[in-house]
Scaffold this motif. Structure first.
Motif, PDB file in Angstrom:
ATOM      1  N   VAL A 189      -5.691   8.863   6.226  1.00  0.00           N
ATOM      2  CA  VAL A 189      -4.683   8.634   5.205  1.00  0.00           C
ATOM      3  C   VAL A 189      -5.368   8.113   3.937  1.00  0.00           C
ATOM      4  O   VAL A 189      -6.348   7.368   3.999  1.00  0.00           O
ATOM      5  CB  VAL A 189      -3.585   7.644   5.706  1.00  0.00           C
ATOM      6  CG1 VAL A 189      -4.156   6.271   5.994  1.00  0.00           C
ATOM      7  CG2 VAL A 189      -2.440   7.550   4.705  1.00  0.00           C
ATOM      8  N   THR A 190      -4.863   8.590   2.798  1.00  0.00           N
ATOM      9  CA  THR A 190      -5.315   8.049   1.519  1.00  0.00           C
ATOM     10  C   THR A 190      -4.294   7.017   1.078  1.00  0.00           C
ATOM     11  O   THR A 190      -3.096   7.322   1.013  1.00  0.00           O
ATOM     12  CB  THR A 190      -5.427   9.167   0.467  1.00  0.00           C
ATOM     13  OG1 THR A 190      -6.360  10.132   0.949  1.00  0.00           O
ATOM     14  CG2 THR A 190      -5.919   8.623  -0.871  1.00  0.00           C
ATOM     15  N   VAL A 191      -4.748   5.793   0.842  1.00  0.00           N
ATOM     16  CA  VAL A 191      -3.823   4.744   0.416  1.00  0.00           C
ATOM     17  C   VAL A 191      -4.199   4.225  -0.957  1.00  0.00           C
ATOM     18  O   VAL A 191      -5.373   4.152  -1.313  1.00  0.00           O
ATOM     19  CB  VAL A 191      -3.749   3.559   1.410  1.00  0.00           C
ATOM     20  CG1 VAL A 191      -3.159   3.981   2.738  1.00  0.00           C
ATOM     21  CG2 VAL A 191      -5.101   2.912   1.613  1.00  0.00           C
ATOM     22  N   GLN A 192      -3.139   3.872  -1.693  1.00  0.00           N
ATOM     23  CA  GLN A 192      -3.339   3.338  -3.015  1.00  0.00           C
ATOM     24  C   GLN A 192      -2.869   1.888  -3.010  1.00  0.00           C
ATOM     25  O   GLN A 192      -1.768   1.596  -2.559  1.00  0.00           O
ATOM     26  CB  GLN A 192      -2.505   4.147  -3.998  1.00  0.00           C
ATOM     27  CG  GLN A 192      -3.173   4.327  -5.322  1.00  0.00           C
ATOM     28  CD  GLN A 192      -2.599   5.519  -6.038  1.00  0.00           C
ATOM     29  OE1 GLN A 192      -1.398   5.791  -5.904  1.00  0.00           O
ATOM     30  NE2 GLN A 192      -3.418   6.217  -6.788  1.00  0.00           N
ATOM     31  N   ALA A 193      -3.716   1.015  -3.481  1.00  0.00           N
ATOM     32  CA  ALA A 193      -3.360  -0.399  -3.537  1.00  0.00           C
ATOM     33  C   ALA A 193      -3.036  -0.743  -4.977  1.00  0.00           C
ATOM     34  O   ALA A 193      -3.569  -0.137  -5.902  1.00  0.00           O
ATOM     35  CB  ALA A 193      -4.523  -1.241  -3.034  1.00  0.00           C
ATOM     36  N   ARG A 225      -8.750   5.964   4.968  1.00  0.00           N
ATOM     37  CA  ARG A 225      -8.963   5.233   6.221  1.00  0.00           C
ATOM     38  C   ARG A 225      -8.389   6.030   7.396  1.00  0.00           C
ATOM     39  O   ARG A 225      -7.440   6.799   7.226  1.00  0.00           O
ATOM     40  CB  ARG A 225      -8.337   3.829   6.157  1.00  0.00           C
ATOM     41  CG  ARG A 225      -6.815   3.785   5.930  1.00  0.00           C
ATOM     42  CD  ARG A 225      -6.289   2.356   6.025  1.00  0.00           C
ATOM     43  NE  ARG A 225      -6.617   1.805   7.328  1.00  0.00           N
ATOM     44  CZ  ARG A 225      -5.772   1.817   8.371  1.00  0.00           C
ATOM     45  NH1 ARG A 225      -4.561   2.299   8.263  1.00  0.00           N
ATOM     46  NH2 ARG A 225      -6.148   1.325   9.534  1.00  0.00           N
ATOM     47  N   LEU A 261       0.833  -1.204   0.000  1.00  0.00           N
ATOM     48  CA  LEU A 261       0.000   0.000   0.000  1.00  0.00           C
ATOM     49  C   LEU A 261       0.869   1.255   0.000  1.00  0.00           C
ATOM     50  O   LEU A 261       1.867   1.332   0.715  1.00  0.00           O
ATOM     51  CB  LEU A 261      -0.920   0.028   1.226  1.00  0.00           C
ATOM     52  CG  LEU A 261      -1.867  -1.162   1.383  1.00  0.00           C
ATOM     53  CD1 LEU A 261      -2.714  -0.995   2.638  1.00  0.00           C
ATOM     54  CD2 LEU A 261      -2.748  -1.312   0.154  1.00  0.00           C
ATOM     55  N   LYS A 262       0.456   2.216  -0.820  1.00  0.00           N
ATOM     56  CA  LYS A 262       1.195   3.468  -0.882  1.00  0.00           C
ATOM     57  C   LYS A 262       0.328   4.560  -0.264  1.00  0.00           C
ATOM     58  O   LYS A 262      -0.794   4.785  -0.719  1.00  0.00           O
ATOM     59  CB  LYS A 262       1.488   3.792  -2.350  1.00  0.00           C
ATOM     60  CG  LYS A 262       2.738   4.627  -2.520  1.00  0.00           C
ATOM     61  CD  LYS A 262       3.083   4.780  -3.982  1.00  0.00           C
ATOM     62  CE  LYS A 262       2.763   6.199  -4.396  1.00  0.00           C
ATOM     63  NZ  LYS A 262       2.713   6.437  -5.814  1.00  0.00           N
ATOM     64  N   ALA A 263       0.864   5.210   0.771  1.00  0.00           N
ATOM     65  CA  ALA A 263       0.118   6.325   1.370  1.00  0.00           C
ATOM     66  C   ALA A 263       0.378   7.556   0.513  1.00  0.00           C
ATOM     67  O   ALA A 263       1.524   7.965   0.345  1.00  0.00           O
ATOM     68  CB  ALA A 263       0.580   6.552   2.798  1.00  0.00           C
ATOM     69  N   THR A 264      -0.657   8.113  -0.073  1.00  0.00           N
ATOM     70  CA  THR A 264      -0.443   9.243  -0.978  1.00  0.00           C
ATOM     71  C   THR A 264      -0.651  10.593  -0.301  1.00  0.00           C
ATOM     72  O   THR A 264      -0.031  11.568  -0.681  1.00  0.00           O
ATOM     73  CB  THR A 264      -1.356   9.150  -2.214  1.00  0.00           C
ATOM     74  OG1 THR A 264      -2.706   9.024  -1.767  1.00  0.00           O
ATOM     75  CG2 THR A 264      -0.997   7.949  -3.074  1.00  0.00           C
ATOM     76  N   SER A 265      -1.534  10.665   0.690  1.00  0.00           N
ATOM     77  CA  SER A 265      -1.700  11.932   1.404  1.00  0.00           C
ATOM     78  C   SER A 265      -2.373  11.721   2.751  1.00  0.00           C
ATOM     79  O   SER A 265      -3.031  10.705   2.977  1.00  0.00           O
ATOM     80  CB  SER A 265      -2.538  12.901   0.560  1.00  0.00           C
ATOM     81  OG  SER A 265      -3.842  12.403   0.427  1.00  0.00           O
ATOM     82  N   VAL A 311      -6.572  -3.275   3.314  1.00  0.00           N
ATOM     83  CA  VAL A 311      -6.919  -1.907   3.701  1.00  0.00           C
ATOM     84  C   VAL A 311      -7.982  -2.022   4.791  1.00  0.00           C
ATOM     85  O   VAL A 311      -9.084  -2.502   4.539  1.00  0.00           O
ATOM     86  CB  VAL A 311      -7.464  -1.103   2.499  1.00  0.00           C
ATOM     87  CG1 VAL A 311      -7.828   0.319   2.940  1.00  0.00           C
ATOM     88  CG2 VAL A 311      -6.439  -1.057   1.368  1.00  0.00           C
TER      89      VAL A 311
END
Ligand SMILES: Cc1cc2nc3c(=O)[nH]c(=O)nc-3n(C[C@H](O)[C@H](O)[C@H](O)COP(=O)(O)OP(=O)(O)OC[C@H]3O[C@@H](n4cnc5c(N)ncnc54)[C@H](O)[C@@H]3O)c2cc1C
Lengths: 248, 314
Positions: free
Chosen positions: B137-141, B128, A215-219, B114
């Motif tokens: 936090v905004t996370v990208q999977a 989440r 998972l990449k935290a973007t903001s 997530v």
């Protein structure tokens, strides 16, 4: 019998965390760090099982940067026999943590692994369950009571519907809830004693673990704010205010 | 093709409303299909309920005596096996049921999870809460992996039902199930009050209530309002009420229309459980209590005097 305890260092529960103005993260510089409260409970439970004669050795392990040593010394001062420090400066995610702990299990062969149900920084609530699945062993999560008899443990779990009791064969993973016990305070002489207890360091890279940090935290953002409302002076005014809002 | 598999939560032959909340989250992702998986020893009644939820494409059932209780170690390999049939997402509610089983599924699939999804910006970008809800936090999977997630139920209303009649299909998973974990019992307080997690009104008491006996006045007020009863951790720790009434970071996260906090100071760990409540009412004898910083309506005074007056005025 040996017990392995996961012992993570996190931002202290009393700190009101602030999001950086540019949204790139949260402010952790100069913020007080402590053991994850659930992990203190995990360690306490392991120590109590040792005091009952069920186990002979309690090993605390942490995965974290080089300056986590003082934190592990606290775990030793609380009463753990030994400590293992897997050194990495990266903030690893639960799947990687579970894979790392599995390596430690292979090396240490514990009968019980106790972790906190969640770490109060990322609040993921995943590592114990992932570890049990990877290890192909039972899990007893959110424990509020643990009874070990022979080759099994009877664990009472705090679930939404009430209190569930399950029985698991050992070896098994247990994750702690808040009401399992009240951790002891560290006494000064124990801090001195802890200095001479064994603390092994292992470079994370040397374990050859495939990273699970997908998972990449973007903001980051502060939560939507609720603001202060109105004050009423008595019960009658409260009822009137609720009626105005259409709530009664 | 985006195909979402939702793990149904159920107990005693009844579907939990958390499942319909997961459906709302799934719809936010705009998938091609939303299937609900029911694992049970007798899934028919639950499957029939799930089939009615608007937005559900199909209900899959796995019948097995081993599924009579929701043991994560037993459920997870079956869920992972179904997920491998072309699903892009596996969602479960972020209740103790979903929190227990979902990470096992993620681990078996070798993917990240997530937790506590509060918003899906697209099929692989989620918001989440972290640090007891003090940051989002905004996370990208990764798009090339199955996404396993738990849904923060307070963030999503339950999808409606009635107009839908999704087909129900029996599936076989053909995986070996472990016997190393055994259900012993579930101690459930019998209550006719509304369920805390889905109630429209909740009355909560804290340490200020002072004792188990005194908590009767909280129950009485709740009954008058048709409300569920909640509590702070301090009240649960002190033994005033059972643990399943705890609201907060480590208890239940709820979103009632009306939340009344009585004799509760308003620690961040408690507040994180009520952030989505419609209207928060605080009654506390300490005018400086942090609960007043977020309360929509505040009343300073002794709860033992105010609650009876309030009941009178209702
Ligand atoms: C890891 C962690 C997780 C936690 N998780 C949770 C959680 O999920 N949920 C949770 O609630 N807490 C949680 N806590 C605990 C939290 O930090 C607080 O300790 C707890 O919420 C305090 O409960 P309280 O407000 O009832 O008690 P107190 O803080 O003691 O407040 C009692 C209040 O009652 C008022 N009062 C007293 N007498 C009267 C009276 N006669 N009339 C009116 N008012 C009166 C007082 O003024 C005071 O404000 C957690 C803590 C940690 C460390």
């Amino acid at each position: 019998m040996k017990i392995l305890v996961g012992y993570k260092r996190v931002v202290d529960f009393n700190v009101r965390i602030q999001v950086k103005p540019d949204g790139s993260g949260v402010v952790t510089d100069g913020v007080k760090l402590s053991a994850n409260p659930f992990d203190d409970i995990a360690l306490e439970e392991a120590l109590r099982l040792r005091e009952k004669g069920i186990t002979t050795e309690v090993v605390v392990a942490t995965i974290g940067p080089a300056d986590c040593q003082a934190h592990l010394r606290n775990g030793l001062a609380m009463g753990a026999n030994r400590a293992i420090h897997v050194v990495t400066s990266d903030a690893i995610q639960p799947l990687t943590a579970a894979r790392t702990l599995l390596k430690l299990i292979e090396k240490e062969q514990p009968q019980i692994v106790i972790l906190g149900k969640q770490a109060i920084d990322d609040d993921c609530n995943q590592t114990g369950q992932m570890l049990a699945a990877l290890w192909n062993r039972p899990q007893a999560t959110f424990a509020s009571r643990v009874e070990v008899t022979g080759n099994a443990a009877r664990v009472t779990r705090e679930v939404d519907a009430g209190l569930e009791t399950i029985e698991v064969d050992l070896p098994a993973v247990i994750t702690t809830d808040l009401r399992l016990n009240e951790p002891r305070f560290i006494k000064l002489p124990d801090i001195m004693k802890a200095k001479s207890k064994p603390l092994e360091t292992i470079e994370f890279a040397s374990l050859g673990i495939a990273s699970g940090d997908h998972l990449k935290a973007t903001s980051y953002a502060p939560p939507p704010k609720r603001s202060r409302g109105v004050m009423v002076k008595d019960a009658a005014e409260l009822v009137a205010a609720l009626k105005t809002k259409g709530l009664l | 093709m985006t195909k979402i598999l939702i793990i149904a939560e159920h107990l005693n032959g009844k579907l939990n409303s958390s499942t319909a909340r997961c459906v709302t989250c799934a719809r936010e992702i705009k998938p091609d299909a939303i299937d609900v998986l029911v694992l049970s020893d007798a899934p028919d009644a639950v499957a029939a309920e799930a089939a009615k939820i608007n937005g559900v494409s199909k209900v899959l059932t796995v019948t097995n005596a081993a599924n009579s209780h929701a043991l994560a170690a037993v459920y997870a390999p079956q869920i992972a096996a179904v997920a491998r049939n072309g699903y892009t997402h596996v969602l479960a509610p972020s209740t103790t049921f979903g929190k227990d089983v979902a990470p096992c599924v993620a681990a078996l699939l070798g993917v990240a999870q997530v937790s506590d999804i509060m918003k899906a910006s697209d099929a692989h970008t989620f918001q989440r809460p972290i640090y007891a809800g003090n940051a989002i936090v905004t996370v990208q999977a990764p798009a090339d992996q199955v996404l396993v997630g738990t849904v923060r139920t307070a963030s999503y209303p339950a999808a409606g039902n009635g107009t839908n009649a999704a087909p129900i299909e029996v599936t076989n998973v053909g995986v070996e199930l472990p016997t190393h974990t055994r259900f012993v019992e579930l101690a459930q307080a019998k209550s006719d009050r509304p369920d805390l997690q889905s109630a429209r009104r909740v009355v909560s008491g804290g340490r200020g209530v002072g004792s188990k006996e005194n908590f009767a006045i909280i129950f009485q007020l709740a009954d008058k309002l048709g409300a569920a009863v909640g509590a702070s951790r301090a009240a649960v720790d002190a033994g005033y009420v059972p643990s399943d009434l705890q609201v907060g970071q480590t208890g239940k996260i709820i979103a009632p229309e009306l939340y009344m906090a009585i004799g509760i100071s308003g620690a961040i760990q408690h507040l994180t459980g009520i952030k989505d409540a419609g209207t928060i009412v605080a009654i506390n004898k300490d005018g400086e209590a942090p609960i007043f910083e977020i309360a929509d309506i505040g009343l300073v005074g002794d709860l033992f005097k105010l609650i009876p007056e309030l009941e009178q005025a209702l």
